[in-house]
Design a protein around this motif. Structure first.
Motif, PDB file in Angstrom:
ATOM      1  N   LYS A 127     101.971  15.637  58.888  1.00 34.78           N
ATOM      2  CA  LYS A 127     102.333  16.753  58.004  1.00 34.78           C
ATOM      3  C   LYS A 127     101.897  18.061  58.661  1.00 34.78           C
ATOM      4  CE  LYS A 127     101.966  14.266  53.584  1.00 34.78           C
ATOM      5  NZ  LYS A 127     101.289  14.216  52.281  1.00 34.78           N
ATOM      6  N   PRO A 128     102.602  19.152  58.432  1.00 37.68           N
ATOM      7  CA  PRO A 128     103.918  19.233  57.770  1.00 37.68           C
ATOM      8  C   PRO A 128     105.025  18.704  58.677  1.00 37.68           C
ATOM      9  CG  PRO A 128     103.288  21.380  58.603  1.00 37.68           C
ATOM     10  CD  PRO A 128     102.116  20.485  58.863  1.00 37.68           C
ATOM     11  N   SER A 129     106.252  18.823  58.205  1.00 41.15           N
ATOM     12  CA  SER A 129     107.383  18.232  58.932  1.00 41.15           C
ATOM     13  C   SER A 129     107.551  18.844  60.320  1.00 41.15           C
ATOM     14  CB  SER A 129     108.673  18.421  58.126  1.00 41.15           C
ATOM     15  OG  SER A 129     108.922  19.805  57.888  1.00 41.15           O
ATOM     16  N   GLN A 130     107.186  20.162  60.466  1.00 44.78           N
ATOM     17  CA  GLN A 130     107.312  20.811  61.771  1.00 44.78           C
ATOM     18  C   GLN A 130     106.375  20.167  62.788  1.00 44.78           C
ATOM     19  OE1 GLN A 130     106.807  22.302  58.861  1.00 44.78           O
ATOM     20  NE2 GLN A 130     107.759  24.322  58.733  1.00 44.78           N
ATOM     21  N   SER A 131     105.131  19.839  62.348  1.00 50.53           N
ATOM     22  CA  SER A 131     104.171  19.181  63.237  1.00 50.53           C
ATOM     23  C   SER A 131     104.664  17.794  63.616  1.00 50.53           C
ATOM     24  CB  SER A 131     102.802  19.089  62.562  1.00 50.53           C
ATOM     25  OG  SER A 131     102.212  20.352  62.430  1.00 50.53           O
ATOM     26  N   LYS A 132     105.233  17.090  62.662  1.00 52.84           N
ATOM     27  CA  LYS A 132     105.733  15.742  62.923  1.00 52.84           C
ATOM     28  C   LYS A 132     106.843  15.773  63.961  1.00 52.84           C
ATOM     29  CE  LYS A 132     107.572  11.633  60.612  1.00 52.84           C
ATOM     30  NZ  LYS A 132     108.031  11.059  59.341  1.00 52.84           N
ATOM     31  N   PHE A 201     101.777  26.463  69.110  1.00 51.56           N
ATOM     32  CA  PHE A 201     102.125  27.517  68.160  1.00 51.56           C
ATOM     33  C   PHE A 201     100.901  27.952  67.358  1.00 51.56           C
ATOM     34  CE2 PHE A 201     106.477  25.656  68.587  1.00 51.56           C
ATOM     35  CZ  PHE A 201     107.103  26.809  69.031  1.00 51.56           C
ATOM     36  N   ASN A 202     100.985  29.136  66.789  1.00 54.96           N
ATOM     37  CA  ASN A 202      99.871  29.703  66.026  1.00 54.96           C
ATOM     38  C   ASN A 202      99.455  28.796  64.878  1.00 54.96           C
ATOM     39  OD1 ASN A 202      98.865  31.451  63.615  1.00 54.96           O
ATOM     40  ND2 ASN A 202      98.481  32.731  65.415  1.00 54.96           N
ATOM     41  N   ALA A 203     100.407  28.439  64.031  1.00 54.86           N
ATOM     42  CA  ALA A 203     100.145  27.542  62.904  1.00 54.86           C
ATOM     43  C   ALA A 203     101.469  26.899  62.500  1.00 54.86           C
ATOM     44  CB  ALA A 203      99.539  28.295  61.723  1.00 54.86           C
ATOM     45  N   ALA A 204     101.422  25.601  62.232  1.00 53.34           N
ATOM     46  CA  ALA A 204     102.650  24.860  61.930  1.00 53.34           C
ATOM     47  C   ALA A 204     103.351  25.381  60.681  1.00 53.34           C
ATOM     48  CB  ALA A 204     102.331  23.377  61.764  1.00 53.34           C
ATOM     49  N   GLU A 212     117.572  21.545  64.902  1.00 53.53           N
ATOM     50  CA  GLU A 212     116.638  20.527  65.390  1.00 53.53           C
ATOM     51  C   GLU A 212     115.718  21.053  66.502  1.00 53.53           C
ATOM     52  OE1 GLU A 212     118.669  16.985  66.454  1.00 53.53           O
ATOM     53  OE2 GLU A 212     119.289  16.522  64.399  1.00 53.53           O
ATOM     54  N   SER A 213     115.671  22.353  66.663  1.00 51.98           N
ATOM     55  CA  SER A 213     114.725  22.978  67.591  1.00 51.98           C
ATOM     56  C   SER A 213     113.704  23.754  66.779  1.00 51.98           C
ATOM     57  CB  SER A 213     115.436  23.918  68.558  1.00 51.98           C
ATOM     58  OG  SER A 213     116.316  23.196  69.378  1.00 51.98           O
ATOM     59  N   ILE A 214     112.486  23.819  67.283  1.00 52.30           N
ATOM     60  CA  ILE A 214     111.413  24.477  66.542  1.00 52.30           C
ATOM     61  C   ILE A 214     111.118  25.851  67.129  1.00 52.30           C
ATOM     62  CG2 ILE A 214     108.965  24.345  65.943  1.00 52.30           C
ATOM     63  CD1 ILE A 214     109.212  21.381  65.792  1.00 52.30           C
ATOM     64  N   TYR A 215     111.002  26.828  66.251  1.00 50.74           N
ATOM     65  CA  TYR A 215     110.597  28.181  66.626  1.00 50.74           C
ATOM     66  C   TYR A 215     109.331  28.520  65.844  1.00 50.74           C
ATOM     67  CZ  TYR A 215     115.236  28.689  68.666  1.00 50.74           C
ATOM     68  OH  TYR A 215     116.363  28.525  69.428  1.00 50.74           O
ATOM     69  N   GLY A 216     108.418  29.215  66.509  1.00 50.52           N
ATOM     70  CA  GLY A 216     107.167  29.560  65.834  1.00 50.52           C
ATOM     71  C   GLY A 216     106.507  30.779  66.440  1.00 50.52           C
ATOM     72  N   VAL A 244     109.389  32.441  68.621  1.00 48.38           N
ATOM     73  CA  VAL A 244     109.851  32.059  69.953  1.00 48.38           C
ATOM     74  C   VAL A 244     110.075  30.553  69.971  1.00 48.38           C
ATOM     75  CG1 VAL A 244     108.677  33.946  71.135  1.00 48.38           C
ATOM     76  CG2 VAL A 244     107.486  31.775  70.791  1.00 48.38           C
ATOM     77  N   SER A 245     110.873  30.099  70.903  1.00 48.01           N
ATOM     78  CA  SER A 245     111.167  28.669  71.032  1.00 48.01           C
ATOM     79  C   SER A 245     109.996  27.941  71.682  1.00 48.01           C
ATOM     80  CB  SER A 245     112.429  28.469  71.867  1.00 48.01           C
ATOM     81  OG  SER A 245     112.173  28.867  73.215  1.00 48.01           O
ATOM     82  N   THR A 246     110.050  26.623  71.671  1.00 45.95           N
ATOM     83  CA  THR A 246     108.980  25.832  72.284  1.00 45.95           C
ATOM     84  C   THR A 246     108.902  26.094  73.791  1.00 45.95           C
ATOM     85  OG1 THR A 246     110.559  24.000  72.411  1.00 45.95           O
ATOM     86  CG2 THR A 246     108.985  23.980  70.587  1.00 45.95           C
ATOM     87  N   GLU A 247     110.048  26.289  74.445  1.00 48.46           N
ATOM     88  CA  GLU A 247     110.045  26.576  75.884  1.00 48.46           C
ATOM     89  C   GLU A 247     109.379  27.922  76.159  1.00 48.46           C
ATOM     90  OE1 GLU A 247     112.700  25.696  74.171  1.00 48.46           O
ATOM     91  OE2 GLU A 247     113.076  23.658  74.909  1.00 48.46           O
ATOM     92  N   GLU A 248     109.714  28.917  75.341  1.00 43.01           N
ATOM     93  CA  GLU A 248     109.140  30.246  75.536  1.00 43.01           C
ATOM     94  C   GLU A 248     107.638  30.262  75.266  1.00 43.01           C
ATOM     95  OE1 GLU A 248     112.296  33.626  74.377  1.00 43.01           O
ATOM     96  OE2 GLU A 248     112.033  32.122  72.806  1.00 43.01           O
ATOM     97  N   VAL A 249     107.210  29.547  74.218  1.00 41.52           N
ATOM     98  CA  VAL A 249     105.798  29.574  73.868  1.00 41.52           C
ATOM     99  C   VAL A 249     104.962  28.849  74.915  1.00 41.52           C
ATOM    100  CG1 VAL A 249     105.626  27.466  72.447  1.00 41.52           C
ATOM    101  CG2 VAL A 249     104.238  29.457  71.892  1.00 41.52           C
ATOM    102  N   MET A 250     105.505  27.785  75.524  1.00 44.60           N
ATOM    103  CA  MET A 250     104.785  27.097  76.594  1.00 44.60           C
ATOM    104  C   MET A 250     104.674  27.983  77.830  1.00 44.60           C
ATOM    105  SD  MET A 250     103.514  24.214  75.729  1.00 44.60           S
ATOM    106  CE  MET A 250     103.153  23.496  77.323  1.00 44.60           C
TER     107      MET A 250
END
Length: 579
Positions: A127-132, A201-204, A212-216, A244-250
């Motif tokens: 939990k939450p769904s973004q973390s999963k 990411f800062n917080a989920a 189906e892509s995560i931004y945070g 930002v996207s997962t690629e950008e945040v990494m």
């Protein structure tokens, strides 16, 4: 601005990969232990705090850098240990402060919980769904964890961690104890990513799933929680500042890892450009050019500092920044006897901006200049302290970015006050050097105009000619204030005190108008007229000219200071007196 710097970093990172970061990685203080696959301690490395670049030729240093980089936490709020006693992020490493071993804070239960979390990450990220979703993406990329190896490493820690001081003479101090289990680079990298990817990411709760892509929100240089509601945009549907996207945040994480390496070796001034790449310099260094033909820099500047994370103190675009000077010349317009003292400034043409910076720091600020934070408590002069706080931003813009607009308007007044302060503190050599350096800087900043010394030299020559006659009058305000400085110096030189001081000139330097000036000179004349012998005739002539002149404009402090600092005309004998 940061995005522009990030794009330049990305090009370098794509070329070299993690090696671009690891080549400048610095190990923190502590004891580093490498355990081989047989469970034997293979190497112990003691790392102490040093300034600048560490010695990377030490056996095992680079290997420990690699393992440490992939095993560290993003921050303590993202610890894999709920008690925050264990500070590593994967089963191949075990970080703990030695104090936690000494005071009993580290327990077997905490160790068990740590390894249980690492072996059951699906529970941590359910939990939450973004973390999963982040965890499921990570699982696809990294595969399942090696449960057998995890159990072996856990057992080794349980067996040895509390007895290392006895069995292997590990000194228990206040530094870190970092234990690594021998494995290949790819496995360390994989286990590091298993931690970094779901936690970057800062917080989920602020993450958003789009297609189906995560931004945070990235964690670096940005905090966002219930205690900081003012950072949210309440008028928007999505209240967070940006996503930002997962690629950008990494990539941004890698960028800030690189910045941390730079600040750890003292490189707090960073310059980014397409041609030069990224170049870091120490606090008191100005940039140099790899290509001798290219003597101007256009790009981006970052000033960074080390806190709990990398702090960006200043960021700016730079256009045509030069560290080579043209037309900067320090003229020896006031005579100083250097037979018994060392020169504090360089005379002649100065071609390097760093030399000017060093002279400014030394002559005007007694080497107490700091561009960030508070000046040292060792600085006792409140005038210098106040001047540093008022002018440091303007000097910083000039020296490190090539922008002279702010210092151009501020320097004449600041430098004048510092010269007056040197006179009050009886530092006449420093005051004279300050004057000549000030003259050169003003001439450089206001190109095309005569220096103050160029303007005043003919005036001083005319004064000297007038002293040869019986009757003469002053012809301009500049001539008058120069004469005031000459009279004041002469009268104060008659002081018979065993320890002479120029502090007696304070009232004159603080005078606001001509009425005050004449009143102060009369008091000095009454006090010292009993001893006016040498140059008596010349003094009467000069003093009469001063008394008989009423200035039309405002008080000219520069002309007064020039007259006070220059060789005194009343101590120069005329031709008839010589005969």
């Amino acid at each position: 601005m940061i995005k522009d710097c990030l794009e330049i970093f990305e090009k370098q990172y794509k070329k070299f990969g993690d090696a671009y970061i690891l080549d400048s990685y610095v190990l923190g203080e502590g004891t580093y232990i490498l355990v081989d696959k047989m469970g034997e301690i293979k190497q112990v490395l003691e790392v102490v705090k040093t300034k600048g670049e560490p010695d990377r030729t030490v056996e095992g240093y680079n290997t420990f850098c690699l393992m440490d980089y992939y095993s560290k936490l993003i921050n303590m709020n993202k610890s894999m240990d709920i008690k925050k006693v264990i500070h590593s992020n994967n089963y191949l490493s075990f970080f703990v402060k030695k104090e936690s071993l000494i005071n009993g804070k580290l327990t077997k239960a905490i160790i068990q919980d740590y390894y249980y979390t690492l072996g059951h990450l699906e529970e941590k990220y359910k939990k939450p769904s973004q973390s999963k979703l982040l965890y499921e993406t990570t699982l696809e990329k990294c595969g399942l964890i090696n449960q057998e190896q995890l159990k072996q490493n856990e057992q080794w820690i349980h067996t040895h961690i509390f007895d290392l001081d006895k069995t292997h003479n590990i000194v228990m101090d206040k530094r870190y104890l970092k234990i690594f289990f021998e494995s290949d680079e790819e496995e360390f990298k994989r286990e590091g990513e298993r931690y970094f990817f779901p936690n970057v990411f800062n917080a989920a709760e602020y993450n958003v799933i789009l297609d189906e892509s995560i931004y945070g929100i990235p964690s670096n240089n940005l905090g966002l929680n219930a205690k900081k509601p003012y950072l949210k945009h309440k008028t928007r549907k999505n209240e967070v500042p940006y996503l930002v996207s997962t690629e950008e945040v990494m990539l941004q994480k890698k960028f800030f890892d690189y910045l941390m390496n730079e600040v750890c070796i003292g490189h707090v001034n960073l310059y980014f450009s397409e041609e030069e790449g990224i170049k870091g310099y120490l606090s008191n260094e100005l940039m140099t050019f790899r290509n001798s033909k290219r003597q101007t820099f256009t790009g981006y500047y970052l000033r960074i500092a080390k806190g709990k994370e990398v702090e960006i103190q200043d960021a700016e675009s730079i256009l045509q920044y030069r560290t080579e000077l043209e037309g900067f010349k320090v003229s020896r317009s006031i005579s100083i006897d250097y037979s018994k003292i060392e020169k504090g400034i360089e005379y002649g043409e100065i071609k390097e901006l760093k030399i000017v910076m060093q002279m400014v720091h030394s002559r005007f600020f007694n080497n107490f200049m700091v561009y960030f934070g508070e000046p040292s408590d060792k600085l006792k002069s409140e005038v210098i302290r106040r001047s540093i706080l008022m002018s440091r931003e303007a000097f910083f813009e000039w020296f490190y970015k090539g922008n002279t607009l702010a210092i151009k308007s501020l320097f004449p007044k600041i430098s004048r006050e510092l010269i007056k302060n040197s006179i009050k503190e009886n530092q006449m050599i420093r005051a004279k050097e300050q004057w000549m350096l000030r003259d050169a800087i003003i001439d450089y900043l206001y190109k095309g105009e005569d220096t103050m010394s160029d303007k005043m030299k003919p005036i001083l020559d005319r004064l000297e000619e007038k002293l040869k006659g019986e009757e003469a009058v002053l012809e301009s305000d500049a001539e008058y204030f120069c004469a005031v400085g000459q009279v004041a110096y002469y009268l104060l030189s008659l002081n018979k005190a065993s320890k002479k001081t120029h502090a007696l000139v304070n009232p004159l330097l603080n005078a606001k108008d001509d009425i005050q000036i004449k009143s102060i000179l009369r008091r000095l004349f009454v006090k010292y007229n009993y001893d006016i012998t040498q140059g008596g005739k010349r003094f009467r002539c000069l003093y009469a000219m001063v008394e008989g002149y009423i200035p039309e404009g405002k008080l000219d402090e520069d002309a007064l200071l020039y007259g006070y600092l220059q060789d005194n005309l009343l101590y120069k004998r005329g031709e008839k007196e010589n005969e």
